[in-house]
Design an enzyme around this catalytic site. Structure first.
Site, mmCIF file in Angstrom:
data_model
loop_
_atom_site.group_PDB
_atom_site.id
_atom_site.type_symbol
_atom_site.label_atom_id
_atom_site.label_comp_id
_atom_site.label_asym_id
_atom_site.label_seq_id
_atom_site.Cartn_x
_atom_site.Cartn_y
_atom_site.Cartn_z
ATOM 1 N N ASN A 109 0.870 -1.171 0.000
ATOM 2 C CA ASN A 109 0.000 0.000 0.000
ATOM 3 C C ASN A 109 0.910 1.224 0.000
ATOM 4 O OD1 ASN A 109 -2.564 -1.328 0.123
ATOM 5 N ND2 ASN A 109 -2.155 -1.783 2.278
ATOM 6 N N LYS A 158 0.518 -3.577 -6.022
ATOM 7 C CA LYS A 158 -0.841 -3.928 -5.608
ATOM 8 C C LYS A 158 -1.756 -2.941 -6.326
ATOM 9 C CE LYS A 158 -3.764 -4.061 -1.421
ATOM 10 N NZ LYS A 158 -3.767 -4.030 0.054
ATOM 11 N N GLU A 169 -8.369 -3.137 -2.798
ATOM 12 C CA GLU A 169 -8.599 -2.421 -1.540
ATOM 13 C C GLU A 169 -8.342 -0.923 -1.689
ATOM 14 O OE1 GLU A 169 -6.147 -4.643 1.236
ATOM 15 O OE2 GLU A 169 -7.724 -6.114 1.546
ATOM 16 N N ARG A 179 -15.876 -13.761 -2.381
ATOM 17 C CA ARG A 179 -14.503 -13.253 -2.419
ATOM 18 C C ARG A 179 -13.500 -14.339 -2.799
ATOM 19 N NH1 ARG A 179 -11.493 -10.186 2.650
ATOM 20 N NH2 ARG A 179 -9.359 -10.551 1.969
ATOM 21 N N ASP A 212 -7.311 -14.697 2.614
ATOM 22 C CA ASP A 212 -6.325 -13.736 3.103
ATOM 23 C C ASP A 212 -5.558 -14.268 4.300
ATOM 24 O OD1 ASP A 212 -4.881 -11.409 3.279
ATOM 25 O OD2 ASP A 212 -6.434 -10.291 4.336
ATOM 26 N N GLU A 258 -0.428 -11.906 10.994
ATOM 27 C CA GLU A 258 -1.635 -11.082 11.046
ATOM 28 C C GLU A 258 -2.829 -11.840 11.632
ATOM 29 O OE1 GLU A 258 -2.693 -9.395 7.296
ATOM 30 O OE2 GLU A 258 -4.556 -8.518 8.045
#
Lengths: 667, 667
Positions: A199, A278, A282, A332, A361, A389
């Site tokens: 990101n 990316k 998102e 998804r 994910d 995560e």
């Protein structure tokens, strides 16, 4: 440049003691170049500590480390160069151990092989073995921000303190720590690092252009250990940095802009590895805005990088994160395949599609992504997540070696076909779990994940338990049997334990939204991010069959598509990922789904408590600071595991009305 | 001091046109002092605009505004001073309207009374009426931070932009905007403002000492409109600011420290109002750390303030925010009563206990806090929340006048006893909903909440619908009937509508944790904050009866304790707050609980859609910017209401298995 006090940083799997066997020997090094210099420096250091020495010419030697240039044709038979780039051969004969490589990188890996072997490297005779990495790219992606992000902080999904590279908008310039990190990575086989978050926010975007010098300074420290530097870039760079009106990948001015940008990058970093992107994910910009395909987008960057040998890693993590939970036709799990499989064959040779290991994910349990079996004409990279995560955020022990090994050994195209590890020609990539924490990874035992990643990326079919014991032996040199066994016991099975007390039977998520730590059974059930379990008073799970569900199961080749299609053949651990079943559905294990939920959640907590007991029993054998850090995290893990157990069990008792058949406390 | 462009700020309920009737008349003002000067300035401005004039001596006049000093005894009969401080009398006789007050503040309120009446103030004859506020303190608490809080931002629970007072760690110094704010407040009866958040962080703590000058500058702007300034302080101030080793309220050095601090405050602000304190609550420091009671803590501050006439408002919002959801014996609803009722009679005369209107936390529906009926020997202040934390965050229309009116009229001690409005001798307080938004409150229609608060604080038994129409008439002067009726229709009933589509039957919460916006049915179900609904496949609600539940119902006097004790007598709207009942339980309305849930959620959305249609029909009558702002927020309200409807309905269908008897879509 400020210096790091590297004495305060944990030596991880390269404590001085690990060099004892090597350091006591006489070593001859033949070859030249920066990486050979690195090898020479390592050996000289070890000799300085343990009494051996570097020898020259015809002096007697215990170890020969030799780069044999395949191109000069002198004194070399073909078999000696068969190791290829980065590879090496190892042999022991007549009292001399010989490592031969065709380049400096191979020699460095050969050196660390000798370190791993310890005394065994100098014992008896060994026929020549050839070692070469399964894939040319073994990368860590750092989700490090340059500027502190208001929500995600300095490191997105980072659980090990700040970034090694950046702090508060600037490069840290802590060259020694970066060098020490590179050394650890080389010792487990990693050869590429992407230094910033996928990101790419405003400040980070500029690393590509006017701030490339800061990236070059990092590259300078990584290079001596054979590690190339990669950079995450924003697809919108021509607009946000170049002031162009468009980032359309087919626009000539855009292509020119990228060519100039890439020229600038290689001017600063001649061995630059490439870009990570990316896009259309998102909220990140991408080619969709211009009516172009992902192949158009990736190939445009690939074309700019090609003259310099650079590669673009284009992430396949593209899905609708603004779903309407009321619309059950959207799944998804289907998204990556639906977006990318039709593009097979359209990507340039140096455009690598980087695919997460599962369709969702990085959950504790997912099926292997069907994309990995669906694009034979595309260079694919496998992406796993070392940063924990969804697997306990480095407050829980969760050793992921077995998970990654399962993925790497999975044969997505057919039962006798190639494994993921064999087909990931574009590389094997992990999101890094490292930060500026003194133990590197927050939880000292999470170092084992980083190590296992590197070793599995080098050799995807390696036995993960052997790698675990290798890590234990290196990190705790000359550990007494009780310590080695205790560490093994604490780590081996910890992934299965974590799975037991969290989301059951492959259903995934059930975490607190946003930060993703701790239970939230309905956390994503009504969310636009699109991950649901559909639990009601009768049953639970997501019907992804072709017959009555979302059709995701049909994205697999046979036999997987058939296996996953019906509850009767679907593996238990993935049942709720593929099927919505009544609570009374009987698993292959013989238990009902509801009883399985209760049993595993009680067992998981018991296993954590037992692991904590084992760890407590090792207090006399582990350095106090390390022991205390792990013990403190174990307390939190136990508290959190109980919370998971009780929330999940209560949730399903309240919904199902079915009592635990063993009468344990469910609130 | 920077000047604010007040032209860019909405005039709210004081548009120039609202002064037309007054501004066209001849007005004589008698009296002296700063507030009389304010009155004179207001009248002069209005005359300048509408052609009237200020007259002197024996000139003919239409309006006499007069301060009669009760102490000088000349030309005054007793009845003329009966209005007391801040009060005024109003009469019209022989063509002259007369407002008489015993102080400048009363005259100011009398002036605004004339403004509200408009032409009616000058029409016919009126016998003398006396107006006086029900309580001497009508305060707005600003939860404004000086420094931007990393999570809560510049204004905690603020939905109207930044703070009027502070920005990025500094006072804004925008004197004109603060003055304009004070004027609006005076016009609805507010006479006190607390300028900083009850959660006092590091920067804010210093307002008490070295940064008191910044508070004094705000006080300077509030004073001309009769508004006193209050300050939130941290109980730990002697430690964090004074460097003392303790903040023990019985420690002599601590008491000295506070005395000196208070002396400094009054040196800077001679009419300073006092302190607001949140202690031993949600992590804030307090007397518990020293084994002292809340009375000890409050009285220590009261003693320091007493010589100057200052007051401490000590919040009763004390509960365990680290509860274990598994422990059903803990009930957050009980906490304030359990902590404070035993201390009745122990608080100093100038220590006011500030009690939230309900036992939980500003939910859309709560019973009135039993604390309000349990402490006859304590000065209590009632605290309500104008900022719409749990009632749509100023993105939804939710006019709270009727809710506050219900609370104020509730008679907590016995059916014929005094109402909350009568017994709140320590004041009526609202958390402000104002920020630096051009419309003051984000949602332009949320101004009606601020106005209604002030008017109800002045007169707690006022009819809220009359106040609503008063607000409409002032804010939209000379509005055609269609506009006035449309505004009334959009606002009246909007609280009931909001309740319909959110948490049903008094159960509360069901919001997203943290930011509290939007549905999260299980959001707090397993949380340490302690707010649960215990929904399972059979029923829903919290048993707070004395017989089988937490005993909260027994904290009330009769008849409430009896009424709330059993489902058969408990009012429908509070049923799930007091009882856990089966989905098939039949309400007094004749509906089952589950059908009530479905029906109200469908109705709530329909009512929002209808309100939006009404608003759209007013486009030709409302200034475009205001109309657009409201229309845009209505779209979000409608989206959000649908989300609430569908999540709540789906949640309960999945749990109960009972279909909507009207067959509407539940996902």
């Amino acid at each position: 440049m400020s210096r790091t006090d590297t004495a305060s940083v944990d030596p991880a799997w390269l404590p001085p003691e690990a060099f004892r066997a090597l350091g006591g020997r006489r070593t001859l090094i033949r070859g030249a170049g920066p990486l050979v210099d690195t090898v020479r420096g390592e050996v000289a250091d070890a000799c300085g500590r343990f009494g051996g020495r570097l020898v020259e010419g015809d002096e007697p030697r215990d170890l020969l480390l030799e780069v044999v240039d395949a191109s000069d044709g002198i004194d070399v038979d073909d078999s000696e160069t068969e190791s290829g780039p980065e590879g090496f051969t190892f042999a022991r004969d007549g009292g001399t151990t010989t490592v031969t490589a065709s380049d400096g990188r191979g020699l460095l890996y050969g050196l660390f092989h000798v370190v791993r072997l310890g005394e065994a490297a100098f014992d008896g005779e060994s026929p020549r073995e050839t070692h070469r990495p399964a894939t040319a790219l073994r990368m860590l992606d750092h989700w490090d921000n340059v500027a502190v992000h208001p929500v995600m902080g300095q490191v997105e999904r980072g659980y090990a303190g700040g970034s090694l590279f950046w702090r508060d908008g600037r490069a840290r310039g802590e060259t020694e720590r970066i060098r020490a990190y590179a050394r650890l990575l080389a010792a487990c086989g990693v050869n590429a690092v992407c230094v910033n978050n996928v990101n790419v926010h405003d400040v980070e975007a500029r690393l590509l252009t006017d701030r490339i010098g800061e990236v070059a300074e990092i590259a300078e420290e990584l290079r001596p250990y054979g590690i190339r530097t990669h950079l995450s870039v924003t697809f919108a760079a021509p607009v946000v940095l170049g002031g162009l009106p468009t980032a359309d990948p087919l626009d000539a001015a855009v292509r020119d802009w990228w060519e100039r940008a890439v020229r600038g990058v290689y001017g600063a970093i001649s061995d630059f590895g490439g870009f990570v992107v990316k896009a259309d994910s998102e909220g990140r910009p991408g080619p969709f805005a211009y009516g172009r395909s992902h192949a158009d987008g990736a190939n445009m960057l690939a074309a700019a990088l090609a003259p310099y040998g650079g590669v673009v890693h284009w992430r396949a993590f593209v899905y609708d994160h603004r779903q309407d939970w009321r619309d059950r036709t959207t799944d998804r799990a289907r998204a990556a395949y639906d977006h990318f499989a039709p593009l097979d064959g359209e990507f340039a040779h140096n455009a690598v599609l980087q695919v997460k290991h599962g369709p969702m994910d990085f959950q504790v349990r997912e099926p292997v992504s069907p994309v990995l079996g669906a694009m034979p004409r595309t260079r694919l990279a496998l992406e796993v997540q070392a940063t924990q995560e969804y697997t306990g955020q480095q407050r829980h022990v969760c050793w992921l070696g077995p998970m990654w090994s399962e993925v790497l050994r999975f044969r997505p195209r057919e039962e006798a076909g190639a494994s993921v590890g064999e087909t990931a020609r574009g590389g094997i990539v992990a999101v890094s779990n490292v930060g500026d924490d003194p133990f590197w990874t927050g939880h000292p035992l999470a170092q084992a994940n980083l190590y296992a990643f590197g070793r599995l990326a080098w050799q995807p079919d390696a036995d993960p338990l052997r790698i675990l014991d290798e890590w234990i032996a290196l990190t705790f040199p000359a550990a007494p049997e009780r310590l080695a066994a205790g560490l093994h016991r604490v780590l081996d099975g910890s992934w299965a334990t974590y799975e037991k007390y969290t989301a059951p039977l492959g259903v995934g998520f059930m975490v607190q939204p946003g930060h993703h730590y701790g239970p939230g059974v309905d956390g994503y059930e009504y969310s636009p991010w699109g991950t649901y379990h559909f639990a009601d008073r009768d049953g639970v799970g997501v019907d992804r069959s072709a017959a009555g569900g979302t059709g995701f199961a049909a994205q697999y080749a046979k036999p997987w598509s058939e296996l996953y299609e019906t509850p009767g053949t679907c593996p238990d651990e993935l049942l709720l990922f593929f099927h919505h079943v009544p609570y009374g559905h009987v698993l292959h294990s013989g238990k009902t789904v509801i009883q399985h939920i209760y049993d595993t959640h009680f067992e998981g907590v018991e296993e954590v408590a037992e692991a904590l007991r084992v760890w407590e029993g090792l207090a006399d054998l582990v350095a106090p600071a390390r022991h205390a850090r792990v013990a403190e995290r174990f307390e939190e893990q136990l508290r959190s595991a109980r919370e998971w157990r009780d929330q999940v069990n209560s949730y399903f008792l309240r919904k199902s009305g079915v009592q635990d058949e063993r009468g344990r406390t469910v609130y």
